[in-house]
Design a protein around this motif. Structure first.
Motif, PDB file in Angstrom:
ATOM      1  N   LEU A 140       0.831  -1.211   0.000  1.00  0.00           N
ATOM      2  CA  LEU A 140       0.000   0.000   0.000  1.00  0.00           C
ATOM      3  C   LEU A 140       0.866   1.261   0.000  1.00  0.00           C
ATOM      4  O   LEU A 140       2.017   1.234   0.402  1.00  0.00           O
ATOM      5  N   GLU A 148      -5.745   3.557   5.842  1.00  0.00           N
ATOM      6  CA  GLU A 148      -6.001   2.929   4.532  1.00  0.00           C
ATOM      7  C   GLU A 148      -6.184   1.409   4.611  1.00  0.00           C
ATOM      8  O   GLU A 148      -7.119   0.853   4.035  1.00  0.00           O
ATOM      9  N   ILE A 149      -5.304   0.720   5.337  1.00  0.00           N
ATOM     10  CA  ILE A 149      -5.351  -0.746   5.347  1.00  0.00           C
ATOM     11  C   ILE A 149      -6.674  -1.270   5.917  1.00  0.00           C
ATOM     12  O   ILE A 149      -7.242  -2.243   5.396  1.00  0.00           O
ATOM     13  N   LEU A 152      -9.626  -0.532   3.496  1.00  0.00           N
ATOM     14  CA  LEU A 152      -9.619  -1.527   2.415  1.00  0.00           C
ATOM     15  C   LEU A 152     -10.116  -2.885   2.911  1.00  0.00           C
ATOM     16  O   LEU A 152     -10.821  -3.598   2.203  1.00  0.00           O
TER      17      LEU A 152
END
Length: 221
Positions: A140, A148-149, A152
Motif C-alpha cells: 500500500l 487505509e489498510i 480496504l
C-alpha cells in the motif's frame, strides 16, 4: 449495528515473528562483521526490511547494495521460520478464529507484513480456510497509523465500518483503526511492550474475553 466482520492484525496478534527477525538480523550483522547496538536495533522496530538495510548501508558505510542485504536477511528469516521449535501461534488465537468462523463472522487479515510472510504463516498453521481475504500493508501507499489498510479490509469484507471490529496490539495499528472509525480491541500481551492503548475501545489480555457471544453484545446484539 451488528458485528459482521473481524479485521485481524498478524504480528503480535496471531504470531510473534519478532524473535525470528532478531535472529535473522543478528546473523546478518555477524556476516558483515558490524556492531549494532540495542538502541539502534530497537529503532528498527516496525520498519520494513528494505528500510532497515538502507539505514545499515548509510550508518555503517557498507559497500553492498541494500537489496543484497535484504535478500540475505530474508533467507535467514525463512530458515528460522521453518526450523525454530519455539515458533507457534499465540495462545488462544486459533480457538478465537474458529469461534468467529462458527458464528458466521467474515475474517480479513490486515497486516503490515510482506505478503510472502503472511502466506507462510497461513500455510504453516492452516489458517487459509478461515479467512475470506488478506491485505499486506507492504503493497500500500500509506502504512499504519494511516487508516487505509483497515478501510480496504472493511471494503474487502463488503461491510460498512460500523459493522467491523479490528484486533490490534500496536500503537500504530490502534491509531489506524481509530482513524478508520472502526471499533478496536487492543490485545495486550508480553509481546507488546510500551504500546499506547488509549485510543482502543477495549483492552484485553486473553482472547477468550472477546469470543463471539461476548463481543456481539457490545454491538447491541
Amino acid at each position: 449495528m451488528p458485528l459482521k466482520a473481524v479485521l485481524f492484525d498478524m504480528d503480535g496478534v496471531i504470531v510473534d515473528t519478532e524473535p525470528l527477525h532478531r535472529k535473522a538480523y543478528f546473523k546478518l550483522f555477524a556476516d558483515l562483521n558490524i556492531e549494532v547496538s540495542e538502541e539502534l536495533y530497537t529503532s528498527f522496530t516496525g520498519a520494513s526490511t528494505k528500510k532497515v538495510c538502507t539505514t545499515l548501508v548509510e550508518k555503517c558505510g557498507l559497500k553492498l547494495p541494500h537489496e543484497e542485504l535484504a535478500s540475505v536477511k530474508r533467507r535467514y528469516f525463512k530458515h528460522y521460520f521453518d526450523n525454530d521449535a519455539d515458533f507457534d501461534l499465540l495462545q488462544g488465537v486459533k480457538d478465537l478464529i474458529e469461534n468467529y468462523n462458527q458464528n458466521g463472522l467474515k475474517l480479513i487479515l490486515a497486516s503490515s507484513a510482506h505478503m510472502n510472510t503472511i502466506n507462510w504463516v497461513f500455510e504453516k498453521f492452516g489458517l487459509e480456510k478461515y479467512f475470506s481475504g488478506k491485505i499486506s500493508g507492504a503493497s500500500l501507499k500509506e502504512s499504519k497509523p494511516h487508516p487505509e489498510i483497515f478501510q480496504l479490509a472493511a471494503k474487502m469484507a463488503g461491510e460498512p465500518t460500523p459493522n467491523c471490529l479490528v484486533i490490534e496490539d500496536s500503537t500504530n495499528g490502534i491509531l489506524a483503526a481509530h482513524a478508520a472509525g472502526i471499533f478496536c480491541v487492543a490485545y495486550k500481551s508480553e509481546h507488546s511492550v510500551n504500546q499506547d492503548y488509549s485510543k482502543a475501545n477495549l483492552v484485553i489480555s486473553d482472547f477468550s474475553e472477546i469470543e463471539a457471544e461476548k463481543i456481539k453484545s457490545l454491538f447491541g446484539e
